[in-house]
Design an enzyme around this catalytic site. Structure first.
Site, PDB file in Angstrom:
ATOM      1  N   HIS A 100       0.838  -1.203   0.000  1.00 38.05           N
ATOM      2  CA  HIS A 100       0.000   0.000   0.000  1.00 38.05           C
ATOM      3  C   HIS A 100       0.873   1.253   0.000  1.00 38.05           C
ATOM      4  O   HIS A 100       2.082   1.175   0.237  1.00 38.05           O
ATOM      5  CB  HIS A 100      -0.891   0.025   1.256  1.00 38.05           C
ATOM      6  CG  HIS A 100      -0.106   0.186   2.527  1.00 38.05           C
ATOM      7  ND1 HIS A 100       0.534  -0.867   3.151  1.00 38.05           N
ATOM      8  CD2 HIS A 100       0.184   1.285   3.284  1.00 38.05           C
ATOM      9  CE1 HIS A 100       1.164  -0.435   4.230  1.00 38.05           C
ATOM     10  NE2 HIS A 100       0.986   0.866   4.328  1.00 38.05           N
ATOM     11  N   ASP A 112       0.801   5.166   1.956  1.00 40.37           N
ATOM     12  CA  ASP A 112       0.099   5.845   3.039  1.00 40.37           C
ATOM     13  C   ASP A 112      -0.580   7.089   2.476  1.00 40.37           C
ATOM     14  O   ASP A 112      -0.025   7.764   1.617  1.00 40.37           O
ATOM     15  CB  ASP A 112       1.082   6.258   4.151  1.00 40.37           C
ATOM     16  CG  ASP A 112       1.733   5.038   4.815  1.00 40.37           C
ATOM     17  OD1 ASP A 112       1.157   3.937   4.735  1.00 40.37           O
ATOM     18  OD2 ASP A 112       2.822   5.206   5.413  1.00 40.37           O
ATOM     19  N   HIS A 150       4.784   0.199  -0.110  1.00 41.64           N
ATOM     20  CA  HIS A 150       5.504  -0.626   0.871  1.00 41.64           C
ATOM     21  C   HIS A 150       4.594  -1.690   1.467  1.00 41.64           C
ATOM     22  O   HIS A 150       3.374  -1.665   1.282  1.00 41.64           O
ATOM     23  CB  HIS A 150       6.114   0.270   1.969  1.00 41.64           C
ATOM     24  CG  HIS A 150       5.105   1.122   2.700  1.00 41.64           C
ATOM     25  ND1 HIS A 150       4.558   2.263   2.162  1.00 41.64           N
ATOM     26  CD2 HIS A 150       4.539   0.992   3.922  1.00 41.64           C
ATOM     27  CE1 HIS A 150       3.710   2.800   3.015  1.00 41.64           C
ATOM     28  NE2 HIS A 150       3.665   2.035   4.103  1.00 41.64           N
ATOM     29  N   ARG A 196       6.890  -8.471  16.354  1.00 37.83           N
ATOM     30  CA  ARG A 196       7.396  -7.202  15.836  1.00 37.83           C
ATOM     31  C   ARG A 196       6.363  -6.112  16.097  1.00 37.83           C
ATOM     32  O   ARG A 196       5.162  -6.343  15.930  1.00 37.83           O
ATOM     33  CB  ARG A 196       7.658  -7.343  14.332  1.00 37.83           C
ATOM     34  CG  ARG A 196       8.087  -6.070  13.642  1.00 37.83           C
ATOM     35  CD  ARG A 196       8.601  -6.356  12.239  1.00 37.83           C
ATOM     36  NE  ARG A 196       9.069  -5.136  11.634  1.00 37.83           N
ATOM     37  CZ  ARG A 196       8.326  -4.349  10.857  1.00 37.83           C
ATOM     38  NH1 ARG A 196       7.081  -4.682  10.575  1.00 37.83           N
ATOM     39  NH2 ARG A 196       8.822  -3.246  10.360  1.00 37.83           N
TER      40      ARG A 196
HETATM   41  C1  LIG Z   1      -5.613   8.062   8.625  1.00 36.15           C
HETATM   42  C2  LIG Z   1      -5.330   6.836   8.350  1.00 36.15           C
HETATM   43  C3  LIG Z   1      -4.380   6.385   7.289  1.00 36.15           C
HETATM   44  C4  LIG Z   1      -4.612   4.916   7.224  1.00 36.15           C
HETATM   45  C5  LIG Z   1      -6.011   4.794   7.730  1.00 36.15           C
HETATM   46  C6  LIG Z   1      -5.972   5.693   8.958  1.00 36.15           C
HETATM   47  O1  LIG Z   1      -7.220   5.863   9.493  1.00 36.15           O
HETATM   48  C7  LIG Z   1      -5.093   5.099  10.050  1.00 36.15           C
HETATM   49  C8  LIG Z   1      -4.475   3.866   9.549  1.00 36.15           C
HETATM   50  C9  LIG Z   1      -3.755   4.117   8.223  1.00 36.15           C
HETATM   51  C10 LIG Z   1      -3.471   2.809   7.515  1.00 36.15           C
HETATM   52  C11 LIG Z   1      -2.233   2.065   8.043  1.00 36.15           C
HETATM   53  C12 LIG Z   1      -2.031   0.808   7.207  1.00 36.15           C
HETATM   54  C13 LIG Z   1      -2.178   1.035   5.714  1.00 36.15           C
HETATM   55  C14 LIG Z   1      -3.430   1.908   5.407  1.00 36.15           C
HETATM   56  C15 LIG Z   1      -3.632   1.999   3.892  1.00 36.15           C
HETATM   57  C16 LIG Z   1      -4.621   1.397   6.168  1.00 36.15           C
HETATM   58  O2  LIG Z   1      -5.472   0.665   5.786  1.00 36.15           O
HETATM   59  O3  LIG Z   1      -4.633   1.962   7.432  1.00 36.15           O
HETATM   60  C17 LIG Z   1      -3.263   3.232   6.098  1.00 36.15           C
HETATM   61  C18 LIG Z   1      -4.369   4.245   5.863  1.00 36.15           C
HETATM   62  C19 LIG Z   1      -3.971   5.206   4.759  1.00 36.15           C
HETATM   63  O4  LIG Z   1      -2.841   5.705   4.791  1.00 36.15           O
HETATM   64  O5  LIG Z   1      -4.795   5.437   3.875  1.00 36.15           O
HETATM   65  O1  LIG Z   2       5.067  -2.242  10.116  1.00 37.62           O
HETATM   66  C1  LIG Z   2       5.603  -1.826   9.087  1.00 37.62           C
HETATM   67  O2  LIG Z   2       6.764  -2.043   8.784  1.00 37.62           O
HETATM   68  C2  LIG Z   2       4.763  -1.025   8.105  1.00 37.62           C
HETATM   69  C3  LIG Z   2       3.650  -0.253   8.739  1.00 37.62           C
HETATM   70  C4  LIG Z   2       2.888   0.528   7.736  1.00 37.62           C
HETATM   71  O3  LIG Z   2       3.217   0.550   6.576  1.00 37.62           O
HETATM   72  C5  LIG Z   2       1.715   1.317   8.142  1.00 37.62           C
HETATM   73  O4  LIG Z   2       1.273   1.214   9.293  1.00 37.62           O
HETATM   74  O5  LIG Z   2       1.207   2.065   7.286  1.00 37.62           O
HETATM   75 FE   LIG Z   3       2.181   2.185   5.535  1.00 39.35          FE
END
Ligand SMILES: C=C1C[C@]23C[C@@]1(O)CC[C@H]2[C@@]12CCC[C@@](C)(C(=O)O1)[C@H]2[C@@H]3C(=O)O
Ligand SMILES: O=C(O)CCC(=O)C(=O)O
Ligand SMILES: [Fe+2]
Length: 371
Positions: A253, A255, A309, A319
């Site tokens: 994904h 961010d 990533h 982890r």
């Molecule tokens: C604001 C945010 C970005 C995120 C969704 C969230 O509410 C908090 C979690 C974030 C995360 C972390 C893992 C990958 C991701 C794609 C997900 O599903 O939750 C990201 C979200 C994002 O960056 O779009």
């Molecule tokens: O745990 C990791 O190395 C990645 C975490 C991550 O990509 C995320 O929380 O958006």
């Molecule tokens: Fe991420």
């Protein structure tokens, strides 16, 4: 944990009510008594099994090992020594953001104890009984709370991880989470996240400022953009996995944030995609991993690209990754910084998250202006 492997619990059944009073008598570090357990040697459940093409790592390819490429590590120790050194650092960041969408920083000024306290508190949180963690369960479609990662709905396999997200600066509300979760010591919980949030906000402002200077944005423009940005603390926990080569900790994904600051500790697992190869971002003691998010891609008008990533898991070690998302405030208009030939239309963070929840990896393209 000895003799057993813990199944990621974020996706399991509904909460069982339990009282905070009873919880206070239990130790929060008693990981072994928590959620469902698998006998050692038991196979990975089918729902957690990904295809080998999805989990293949760059390290599986021997050619990759001979000619190792590494994500840049940028030393901030002498940032204030001279204007020249500051410019050099801006240039190093600019080139890392263009080539990788990611880099690591060392000598960043965040005290080790602040990081260690926040990591300890996070581990205690994941070690709470499932029924207590589920008191803070993230309601579907919302941002904050405990459970499976938001993007889980885009995949037909389960990920070997659980996550917890809290609002950080400027509206942190750690007491509410502490109370909901019935943590052992509310005061320590709040103190450790307050100091972590403060340190991360300082670092995020510093690094975003340096990156935007590298884009030759004016001082005024930079401050207008980042002064009011928000922070979010997001923790990922990956238990040891009985068959890591078939499992996925966190699927590929980008961010949505402007900038992501991540502390991965000493257990590696994070990989970033470069061309068609997955490259491991190896743990460097004391370092933070910095990643370009979708908002910075938009603000830079595609000069930088958000890092694709993922996180892999391993058989022996649990982890924890401690993530700080630095994001625009929900309703402020965010635009490409150099407006002469914008590639994207302006948007708000709220709008972006709504589109990301529908289109996931296609979200940013949705805001491209017609040629
Ligand atoms: C604001 C945010 C970005 C995120 C969704 C969230 O509410 C908090 C979690 C974030 C995360 C972390 C893992 C990958 C991701 C794609 C997900 O599903 O939750 C990201 C979200 C994002 O960056 O779009
Ligand atoms: O745990 C990791 O190395 C990645 C975490 C991550 O990509 C995320 O929380 O958006
Ligand atoms: Fe991420």
């Amino acid at each position: 944990m000895l003799g057993t492997t813990r199944l990621p619990s974020g996706l399991s059944q509904s909460p069982t009510p339990s009282s905070c009073g009873a919880q206070l008598l239990r130790s929060v570090s008693n990981v072994g008594s928590l959620s469902k357990m698998l006998e050692r040697g038991q196979q990975l459940p089918e729902a957690y099994r990904w295809s080998s093409s999805e989990t293949a790592a760059a390290e599986d390819d021997p050619a990759e090992l001979e000619d190792e490429v590494v994500v840049p590590v940028i030393d901030l120790a002498e940032l204030d020594r001279s204007d020249e050194r500051r410019k050099e650092i801006c240039e190093e960041m600019r080139s890392a953001c263009r080539e990788w969408g990611a880099f690591q920083v060392v000598n960043h000024g965040v005290p080790d104890q602040v990081v260690e306290r926040a990591r300890r508190t996070s581990l205690d949180l994941f070690a709470l009984p499932e029924s207590d963690k589920l008191r803070a369960e993230r309601p579907p479609g919302t941002l904050f709370g405990y459970g499976a990662t938001r993007m889980a709905s885009f995949f037909n396999r389960l990920m070997w991880s659980e996550a917890f997200t809290m609002m950080g600066s400027p509206h942190n509300n750690f007491e509410a989470y502490a109370r909901k979760l019935c943590v052992h010591s509310e005061q320590d919980f709040c103190k450790s996240f307050e100091e972590y949030d403060k340190a991360m906000r300082g670092l995020a402002l510093l690094i975003t400022d340096l990156i935007l200077h590298g884009l030759e944005a004016s001082e005024e423009r930079i401050h207008q953009h980042i002064r009011n940005f928000w922070g979010m603390i997001h923790m990922n926990f990956y238990p040891p996995c009985p068959s890591p080569s078939e499992a996925m900790g966190l699927a590929s994904h980008t961010d949505s944030s402007c900038l992501t600051i991540m502390h991965q500790g000493s257990v590696g697992g994070l990989q970033v995609k470069r061309g068609d190869k997955w490259i491991a971002i190896k743990p460097v003691p004391g370092a933070f991993v910095i990643q370009v998010g979708d908002m910075l891609q938009l603000m830079s008008n595609n000069v930088f690209h958000s890092a694709l990533h993922r996180a892999l898991v391993n058989e022996r070690f649990e982890r924890l990754s401690l993530v700080y998302f630095f994001t625009p405030p929900p309703t402020v208009s965010i635009c490409p910084i150099h407006p002469s030939k914008p590639l994207y239309r302006c948007l708000t963070w709220n709008e972006y998250l709504q589109v990301k929840a529908k289109l996931f990896m296609g979200a940013l393209d949705h805001f491209l202006l017609p040629e």
